[in-house]
Enzyme design. Structure first.
Site, PDB file in Angstrom:
ATOM      1  N   ASP A 180      -1.344  -6.245   6.198  1.00  0.00           N
ATOM      2  CA  ASP A 180      -1.102  -6.514   4.774  1.00  0.00           C
ATOM      3  C   ASP A 180      -0.683  -7.976   4.640  1.00  0.00           C
ATOM      4  O   ASP A 180       0.272  -8.414   5.288  1.00  0.00           O
ATOM      5  CB  ASP A 180      -0.012  -5.586   4.249  1.00  0.00           C
ATOM      6  N   ASP A 211       2.781   4.807   4.933  1.00  0.00           N
ATOM      7  CA  ASP A 211       2.654   4.265   6.286  1.00  0.00           C
ATOM      8  C   ASP A 211       2.673   2.733   6.290  1.00  0.00           C
ATOM      9  O   ASP A 211       2.764   2.131   7.356  1.00  0.00           O
ATOM     10  CB  ASP A 211       1.412   4.815   7.013  1.00  0.00           C
ATOM     11  N   HIS A 212       2.605   2.099   5.112  1.00  0.00           N
ATOM     12  CA  HIS A 212       2.710   0.646   4.994  1.00  0.00           C
ATOM     13  C   HIS A 212       4.072   0.226   4.448  1.00  0.00           C
ATOM     14  O   HIS A 212       4.685   0.958   3.652  1.00  0.00           O
ATOM     15  CB  HIS A 212       1.655   0.105   4.025  1.00  0.00           C
ATOM     16  N   GLU A 272      -4.010   1.735  -2.835  1.00  0.00           N
ATOM     17  CA  GLU A 272      -4.111   3.181  -2.573  1.00  0.00           C
ATOM     18  C   GLU A 272      -3.231   3.985  -3.522  1.00  0.00           C
ATOM     19  O   GLU A 272      -2.430   4.821  -3.095  1.00  0.00           O
ATOM     20  CB  GLU A 272      -3.800   3.505  -1.103  1.00  0.00           C
ATOM     21  N   ASP A 330      -3.902  -5.011   1.111  1.00  0.00           N
ATOM     22  CA  ASP A 330      -4.140  -4.365   2.396  1.00  0.00           C
ATOM     23  C   ASP A 330      -5.513  -4.802   2.870  1.00  0.00           C
ATOM     24  O   ASP A 330      -6.518  -4.364   2.319  1.00  0.00           O
ATOM     25  CB  ASP A 330      -4.065  -2.840   2.221  1.00  0.00           C
ATOM     26  N   ASN A 389      -6.685  -4.445   6.020  1.00  0.00           N
ATOM     27  CA  ASN A 389      -7.203  -3.627   7.119  1.00  0.00           C
ATOM     28  C   ASN A 389      -7.801  -4.478   8.230  1.00  0.00           C
ATOM     29  O   ASN A 389      -8.758  -4.077   8.901  1.00  0.00           O
ATOM     30  CB  ASN A 389      -8.225  -2.599   6.604  1.00  0.00           C
ATOM     31  N   ASN A 391       0.880  -1.168   0.000  1.00  0.00           N
ATOM     32  CA  ASN A 391       0.000   0.000   0.000  1.00  0.00           C
ATOM     33  C   ASN A 391       0.918   1.218   0.000  1.00  0.00           C
ATOM     34  O   ASN A 391       1.589   1.508   0.996  1.00  0.00           O
ATOM     35  CB  ASN A 391      -0.915  -0.008   1.231  1.00  0.00           C
TER      36      ASN A 391
END
Length: 265
Positions: A225, A254-255, A35, A154, A156, A8
DNA sequence: ATGGCACATCGAATGTGA
């Protein structure tokens, strides 16, 4: 050995340098991106084509967006749930660009950006559960005609408490609630294995860290992930690792990317 | 308990993420 990765990137246009640098040192066979946050018209393809990758994209303005980069051409590319389930059973779920799939030879690759869910009392949370139930139907349909399915992206969702830095009191926290974990489990019950857990049992391994509050230097992260494999592929898995290195770079996603290697059949 | 940080769309402030 076949190498696949999921990442991501939190806006592909903002991450051009990071992605290029990473691909030069990690020339994976297939990279699944989430994303991307860009329309197909504005998706930057040239940098990856220059590195030898074919691009398959499904994006929208500002939000969501998924893409497949592959060193070999892929076949049977499709986007969203409706090509498999029909538009009647999917409703508005394909409005958000979260699903792209294609085949590399006999290997089905499914790249997902599962809805975040926001908070348990929000409409986004019920949307997430509805989306996951639809994903289960989608996979059940695919499994009627195919056996070699790789799912990544991802999700989540932290599957278990060992996938959260501080699991206490997280039972009502999105990404760790029982309904979404059960929805994920119902998908895995179709026969999929969490590849990372084929090789690593202990906690403390994360793929996402909040930008705020110094979460990354403190390793206060979540493992959300994932790579999942159907039975014939699970037997071929040789490694599954999280590469936290790009998270140290300036202005990172951030991933972190998660890598998977498969023995050739 | 709250906020903190980042990104896109804008051209200030808001929606979204997780």
């Amino acid at each position: 050995m076949l190498t696949l990765a999921t990442w991501n990137v939190n806006s592909i246009r903002t991450r051009l340098d990071h992605l290029g640098t990473w691909l030069e040192t990690h020339p994976v066979d297939v990279l699944c991106l989430q994303e991307t946050k860009v329309t197909d018209e504005q998706f930057p393809q040239a940098p990856w084509e220059a590195l030898g990758y074919h691009c398959y994209i499904s994006g929208q303005k500002a939000y969501n967006g998924v893409a497949l980069l592959s060193r070999s051409p892929l076949t049977e590319v499709s986007r969203g749930f409706s090509p498999v389930l029909g538009s009647d059973g999917v409703g508005d779920l394909d409005d958000q660009k979260r699903v792209i799939t294609a085949k590399l030879g006999d290997l089905r690759i499914l790249n997902l950006y599962v809805p975040n869910g926001s908070s348990v009392d929000s409409d986004k949370y019920s949307y997430k559960l509805r989306w996951l139930a639809t994903l289960r139907d989608y996979l059940a349909t695919l499994l009627a005609t195919e056996t070699q399915i790789h799912i990544c992206g991802d999700f989540n969702i932290a599957p278990g408490d060992r996938d959260i830095h501080d699991p206490q009191g997280k039972g009502n926290h999105v990404m760790a609630t029982e309904p979404e974990r059960q929805a994920l489990q119902q998908i895995l019950d179709l026969g999929f294995t969490d590849t990372f857990r084929q090789f690593t049992a202990e906690g403390g391994h994360f793929s996402w860290w909040d930008y705020r509050a110094g979460s990354f230097p403190r390793n206060k992260g979540w493992r959300i992930d994932h790579h999942y494999l159907s039975p014939p592929l699970a037997d071929r898995a040789r490694s599954c690792t999280i590469d936290a290195e790009p998270r140290y770079w300036e202005k990172p996603s951030d991933h972190a990317p998660v890598l998977l290697t498969l023995d050739q059949p």
